[in-house]
Motif scaffolding. Structure first.
Motif, PDB file in Angstrom:
ATOM      1  N   PHE A  76     -75.342  37.723  42.722  1.00  0.00           N
ATOM      2  CA  PHE A  76     -74.279  38.547  41.885  1.00  0.00           C
ATOM      3  C   PHE A  76     -74.667  38.468  40.481  1.00  0.00           C
ATOM      4  O   PHE A  76     -74.633  39.673  39.740  1.00  0.00           O
ATOM      5  CB  PHE A  76     -73.153  37.670  42.113  1.00  0.00           C
ATOM      6  CG  PHE A  76     -71.786  38.190  41.386  1.00  0.00           C
ATOM      7  CD1 PHE A  76     -71.297  39.394  41.808  1.00  0.00           C
ATOM      8  CD2 PHE A  76     -71.436  37.486  40.275  1.00  0.00           C
ATOM      9  CE1 PHE A  76     -70.218  39.896  41.201  1.00  0.00           C
ATOM     10  CE2 PHE A  76     -70.243  38.127  39.658  1.00  0.00           C
ATOM     11  CZ  PHE A  76     -69.488  39.173  40.184  1.00  0.00           C
ATOM     12  N   ALA A  77     -75.233  37.307  40.026  1.00  0.00           N
ATOM     13  CA  ALA A  77     -75.607  37.343  38.636  1.00  0.00           C
ATOM     14  C   ALA A  77     -76.800  38.210  38.153  1.00  0.00           C
ATOM     15  O   ALA A  77     -76.538  39.042  37.417  1.00  0.00           O
ATOM     16  CB  ALA A  77     -76.187  35.982  38.261  1.00  0.00           C
ATOM     17  N   LEU A  78     -77.666  38.541  39.189  1.00  0.00           N
ATOM     18  CA  LEU A  78     -78.734  39.464  39.093  1.00  0.00           C
ATOM     19  C   LEU A  78     -78.136  41.051  39.211  1.00  0.00           C
ATOM     20  O   LEU A  78     -78.628  41.973  38.271  1.00  0.00           O
ATOM     21  CB  LEU A  78     -80.096  39.439  39.973  1.00  0.00           C
ATOM     22  CG  LEU A  78     -80.836  38.312  39.788  1.00  0.00           C
ATOM     23  CD1 LEU A  78     -81.703  37.864  40.480  1.00  0.00           C
ATOM     24  CD2 LEU A  78     -81.825  38.917  38.224  1.00  0.00           C
ATOM     25  N   VAL A 125     -75.026  41.894  38.261  1.00  0.00           N
ATOM     26  CA  VAL A 125     -74.361  42.157  36.930  1.00  0.00           C
ATOM     27  C   VAL A 125     -75.468  42.403  35.700  1.00  0.00           C
ATOM     28  O   VAL A 125     -75.138  43.601  35.137  1.00  0.00           O
ATOM     29  CB  VAL A 125     -73.578  40.830  36.748  1.00  0.00           C
ATOM     30  CG1 VAL A 125     -73.146  40.980  35.215  1.00  0.00           C
ATOM     31  CG2 VAL A 125     -72.524  40.562  37.770  1.00  0.00           C
ATOM     32  N   VAL A 126     -76.503  41.573  35.565  1.00  0.00           N
ATOM     33  CA  VAL A 126     -77.201  41.814  34.445  1.00  0.00           C
ATOM     34  C   VAL A 126     -77.993  43.129  34.597  1.00  0.00           C
ATOM     35  O   VAL A 126     -78.209  43.967  33.632  1.00  0.00           O
ATOM     36  CB  VAL A 126     -78.091  40.743  34.093  1.00  0.00           C
ATOM     37  CG1 VAL A 126     -77.352  39.544  33.625  1.00  0.00           C
ATOM     38  CG2 VAL A 126     -79.067  40.252  35.358  1.00  0.00           C
ATOM     39  N   THR A 127     -78.418  43.515  35.940  1.00  0.00           N
ATOM     40  CA  THR A 127     -79.073  44.888  36.206  1.00  0.00           C
ATOM     41  C   THR A 127     -78.130  46.055  36.053  1.00  0.00           C
ATOM     42  O   THR A 127     -78.765  47.272  36.011  1.00  0.00           O
ATOM     43  CB  THR A 127     -80.102  44.531  37.153  1.00  0.00           C
ATOM     44  OG1 THR A 127     -79.281  44.509  38.268  1.00  0.00           O
ATOM     45  CG2 THR A 127     -81.165  43.545  37.043  1.00  0.00           C
ATOM     46  N   ILE A 137     -75.505  46.587  33.988  1.00  0.00           N
ATOM     47  CA  ILE A 137     -75.210  47.048  32.693  1.00  0.00           C
ATOM     48  C   ILE A 137     -76.140  48.124  32.031  1.00  0.00           C
ATOM     49  O   ILE A 137     -75.359  49.437  31.732  1.00  0.00           O
ATOM     50  CB  ILE A 137     -75.071  45.864  31.827  1.00  0.00           C
ATOM     51  CG1 ILE A 137     -74.129  44.673  32.260  1.00  0.00           C
ATOM     52  CG2 ILE A 137     -74.645  46.235  30.355  1.00  0.00           C
ATOM     53  CD1 ILE A 137     -74.383  43.567  31.366  1.00  0.00           C
ATOM     54  N   PRO A 138     -77.346  48.030  32.206  1.00  0.00           N
ATOM     55  CA  PRO A 138     -78.225  49.126  31.863  1.00  0.00           C
ATOM     56  C   PRO A 138     -77.479  50.586  32.385  1.00  0.00           C
ATOM     57  O   PRO A 138     -77.936  51.542  31.698  1.00  0.00           O
ATOM     58  CB  PRO A 138     -79.656  48.762  32.405  1.00  0.00           C
ATOM     59  CG  PRO A 138     -79.522  47.202  32.236  1.00  0.00           C
ATOM     60  CD  PRO A 138     -78.382  46.812  32.851  1.00  0.00           C
ATOM     61  N   TYR A 186     -88.352  43.338  34.977  1.00  0.00           N
ATOM     62  CA  TYR A 186     -87.674  43.349  36.578  1.00  0.00           C
ATOM     63  C   TYR A 186     -89.018  42.977  37.541  1.00  0.00           C
ATOM     64  O   TYR A 186     -88.366  42.155  38.358  1.00  0.00           O
ATOM     65  CB  TYR A 186     -87.456  44.784  36.690  1.00  0.00           C
ATOM     66  CG  TYR A 186     -86.172  45.159  36.304  1.00  0.00           C
ATOM     67  CD1 TYR A 186     -85.263  44.267  35.187  1.00  0.00           C
ATOM     68  CD2 TYR A 186     -85.605  46.472  36.485  1.00  0.00           C
ATOM     69  CE1 TYR A 186     -84.043  44.840  35.049  1.00  0.00           C
ATOM     70  CE2 TYR A 186     -84.222  46.847  36.042  1.00  0.00           C
ATOM     71  CZ  TYR A 186     -83.634  46.109  35.301  1.00  0.00           C
ATOM     72  OH  TYR A 186     -82.547  46.518  34.652  1.00  0.00           O
ATOM     73  N   LEU A 188     -87.884  39.182  36.954  1.00  0.00           N
ATOM     74  CA  LEU A 188     -86.590  38.813  37.610  1.00  0.00           C
ATOM     75  C   LEU A 188     -86.728  38.797  38.983  1.00  0.00           C
ATOM     76  O   LEU A 188     -86.340  37.799  39.653  1.00  0.00           O
ATOM     77  CB  LEU A 188     -85.509  39.866  37.269  1.00  0.00           C
ATOM     78  CG  LEU A 188     -84.941  40.014  35.758  1.00  0.00           C
ATOM     79  CD1 LEU A 188     -83.745  40.874  35.598  1.00  0.00           C
ATOM     80  CD2 LEU A 188     -84.574  38.260  35.291  1.00  0.00           C
TER      81      LEU A 188
END
Lengths: 338, 439
Positions: free
Chosen positions: B63-65, B67-69, B71-72, B417, B420
């Motif tokens: 989930f965290a990944l 969310v952060v990916t 936004i772009p 990425y 990540l």
């Protein structure tokens, strides 16, 4: 309808700045205020349950700008292309640092992500201030409504000043948040930092205000046209008075409310200063993107407002609920997820 | 100019394809976690809670990944596709804030409660927060598919004399006919991928002789869900989704199938390699008249080929054709594999048939490939349009961004990425290696 949307968007961005602001402030200073693994975990758990929700305000504001003022979204985001890509990388670094830090117990792993959290927070706070400065100062928006924002253009002395101002104000806000959320050593260090940062924030606010009148001749005009707008600078003054009273004693909550008032008042004043422009053109005032020439059709504005208003009320209630549930001092051992 | 458009497309493709790896599991696994919590509430069996607690740890990293990916992507509407946003933001943008305001807050709020609150709230509240996480992620998916559907099949707008467009109907945009089956197919695909992940991890534990109770439950749920989901992936969701393509984007269908000539009773190519300059397939294997049947339910129906359209409107033939065949081929293999699994399960041999467990373990990456390939068909197959029939891709980019800037930041994203992705594999691998708590 256009006017309502202008203030909805300004409000959304202000709420984002206030909520994510204390996260950013905590990140900027946690290397010094939180010493050792236990204290670092305390600072992360202080923002842990809320930081994700705080960032959603930015996403929701972005989505609302697409639908309400699509030409501003198009022009601003493509104009700030490089800067925004850097902000995105930093937001990724910051989010990952918070979430990954406690996955491994190794000290090097944790130091690495602590530093990532610090760097991401610091630079995001700085760049948000730079962006605000450029919006206030105006941009070379052409007849087609677009501009090309290179770093040489964006990093001008005025916006660097607003960037450093934003960094200081959010750091002050973050230490005030830690004053409310922590105890013992961290509380002492937060109070000490807050008493210094109060003066820094005050000095930079004065400097930025003077500079704004220098780069923008019409800076005070809207306040004369809409005298009720004087509430906003008064809010700033009240915030600084509260901050002054609370800076050296145990009135931590007053201090947090003070920085909240200062930031909200300053962002509101900035919004009123540019109103009704959203992006002011430095080339020709007629090229500026305003809440009228950059807006969607009346039906799009109305439908979107109606569609979002129910959700927004629910979101605000939810945010209050979360902040109440996790209010009070942080106990790492009790509910530490990070 | 060409370089700039290409750079914008590559940047968006890279960021969206990497991002989508995470929502697949968020949407799919969220459902199974909710299912396990409900089963625990009803039966009181600790095994279900144990399974939910294990999967939610993987879910949280995922989930965290996501969310952060994610936004772009919203930013890129403005940074990379500014002329498209300026034109249509008031119409397709309707669904974007809804995702943040309704779905995302629901999802992240309940996740906080589910992760932090097990000992602080009542059991049924904790269970309902699991259901809330799942509902939030599924709702989030709908708003995104609806936004995409407007670009596939723009509705609910009117053209202005100035060349701009304005919203006519909010509900038409939200309930776009193209969105319905597309959404069902997407969610079904995500659930199927999650079933394969569960089955694969369970198979790994059985083969290694660890956590047997947990592993058997995982394999059983995966096989039962997998049989149903692999079949519904094909019919009705896949079938009805492609009927929408037939109706609204016949040129995309011809490209997917590699059909160059318009034919009455058109055959379907199971395999074969497109040779676009000579307008034929190399080494094809055909099922006669079957494409007409699939598209129109009639063996003698006429299906339009690529040649019915001017060449400058053709999508890239090879990429569209192959990704479609990879998706459909993998989907067929999934059905076969899961049917074998069901047979073994009913026979009582599924936990001891090592070759089947091996195949299940090694299958984990393939539903991801099928999901991604399906989106490539959807997105590349609509070229050269960014908004179908309304705005060409080359006219939708940000003209004020230089190709050099886009190439530079694309390289930056590629590096970030890669890091990540490695971190994700490392952390999730570690969670799997350590395994669930024993009951």
């Amino acid at each position: 309808m256009n006017i309502i949307w202008f203030w909805v968007l300004s409000g959304m961005l202000a709420v984002y700045a206030l909520l994510d602001g204390y996260d950013l402030g905590v990140g900027t200073l946690h290397l010094w205020i939180a010493r050792g693994d236990e204290q670092r975990r305390t600072s992360l758990n202080a923002i842990g349950p809320v930081w994700n929700g705080n960032e959603v305000w930015l996403l929701a504001a972005g989505g609302m700008m697409v639908v309400s003022f699509p030409r501003v979204y198009a022009s601003g985001f493509s104009g700030f292309y490089l800067a925004l890509m850097v902000v995105l990388w930093l937001l990724i670094l910051r989010g990952i640092s918070i979430e990954f830090r406690s996955q491994l117990p190794h000290p090097l792993w944790r130091t690495f992500w602590d530093t990532g959290f610090w760097l991401g927070s610091l630079l995001v706070a700085l760049l948000l201030g730079v962006a605000l400065g450029n919006v206030l100062r105006g941009l070379p928006v052409g007849a087609d409504g677009y501009f090309q924002g290179t770093f040489t253009l964006l990093l001008n002395p005025y916006s660097l000043l607003t960037g450093i101002f934003a960094l200081a104000a959010l750091a002050w806000h973050g230490t005030n948040y830690l004053r409310v959320k922590t105890e013992g050593e961290m509380l002492e260090r937060s109070r000490k930092a807050a008493s210094v940062l109060f003066w820094v924030a005050l000095a930079l606010t004065l400097a930025a205000t003077v500079a704004t009148f220098a780069v923008r001749q019409d800076a005070g005009v809207n306040f004369l046209a809409y005298p009720e707008g004087f509430v906003l600078p008064l809010l700033v003054v009240a915030g600084f008075v509260g901050g002054f009273i609370a800076r050296t004693n145990e009135r931590d909550r007053l201090s947090l409310w003070s920085s909240t008032a200062v930031i909200a008042g300053l962002l509101g004043s900035a919004a009123l200063t540019v109103y009704p422009n959203l992006l002011t053109s430095t080339l020709n005032p007629a090229y500026s993107l305003t809440i009228y020439n950059a807006a969607s059709s009346p039906r799009a504005l109305r439908d979107s407002l109606l569609a979002n208003v129910v959700g927004m009320v629910a979101v605000i209630l939810y945010m209050i609920y979360v902040h109440r549930t996790f209010s009070g001092k942080v106990q790492v051992r009790e509910h530490g997820h990070y | 100019m060409k370089t700039a458009v290409f750079a914008h497309r590559i940047q968006f493709a890279l960021t969206v394809m990497f991002h989508y790896l995470f929502p697949i599991l968020t949407m799919g696994l969220g459902f199974f976690i909710a299912l396990f919590s409900v089963l625990h509430l009803i039966t009181g069996d600790r095994r279900y809670m144990n399974a939910a607690k294990f999967w939610v740890r993987i879910f949280a990293v995922n989930f965290a990944l996501g969310v952060v990916t994610g936004i772009p992507l919203e930013f890129e509407f403005g940074t990379n596709w500014s002329r498209m946003s300026a034109l249509g933001g008031g119409v397709f943008g309707q669904t974007l804030p809804l995702e943040g305001v309704y779905a995302f807050f629901l999802e992240s709020g309940f996740l906080g409660l589910f992760l932090f609150g097990e000992n602080r709230v009542k059991r049924w509240v904790h269970c309902m927060s699991g259901v809330g996480v799942s509902a939030g992620s599924l709702l989030s998916g709908y708003f995104i598919v609806a936004t995409n559907a407007w670009m596939q099949h723009p509705v609910g707008y009117s053209l202005e004399p100035s060349g701009g467009i304005r919203l006519q109907s909010f509900w038409a945009v939200l309930l776009n006919p193209f969105a319905g089956w597309q959404y069902a197919h997407v969610i079904n695909g995500a659930l199927l991928a999650a079933a394969f992940v569960m089955g694969g991890v369970g198979a790994f534990y059985i083969l290694s002789g660890r956590h047997t109770n947990f592993a058997r439950l995982s394999v059983k749920v995966a096989v039962v869900a997998g049989v149903i989901l692999s079949l519904t992936q094909l019919f009705p969701t896949g079938d009805m989704n492609s009927r929408d393509v037939v109706r609204y984007q016949p040129l995309k269908l011809a490209t997917m199938e590699g059909l160059f000539e318009t034919e009455k009773g058109a055959p379907i190519a199971i395999i074969g390699m497109p040779d676009t300059p000579h307008q034929r397939l190399i080494d094809p294997v055909y099922v006669p008249e079957f494409l007409s049947f699939l598209a129109y339910g009639n063996l003698r129906a006429t299906v339009e080929g690529l040649n019915s359209y001017p060449k400058d409107l053709w999508p890239p033939v090879e990429l569209t054709y192959y990704t479609y065949h990879i998706m459909a081929g993998l989907g067929t293999i999934f059905i076969a594999q899961m049917l074998v699994g069901l047979f073994l399960l009913l026979w009582g041999k599924v936990y001891s048939t090592r070759w089947f467990l091996w195949s299940l373990m090694l299958a984990i990456p393939f539903p991801y490939i099928a999901n991604e390939a399906g989106w490539v068909v959807t997105e590349v197959g609509r070229q050269p349009w960014v908004v179908y029939g309304l705005l060409k891709t080359a006219a939708g980019t940000s003209a004020n961004v230089a190709a050099g800037e886009t190439v530079f930041t694309t390289l930056g994203f590629a590096g970030l990425y890669l890091l990540l992705g490695l971190l994700f594999c490392f952390l999730v691998g570690r969670i799997i290696w350590n395994g669930p708590e024993e009951v």
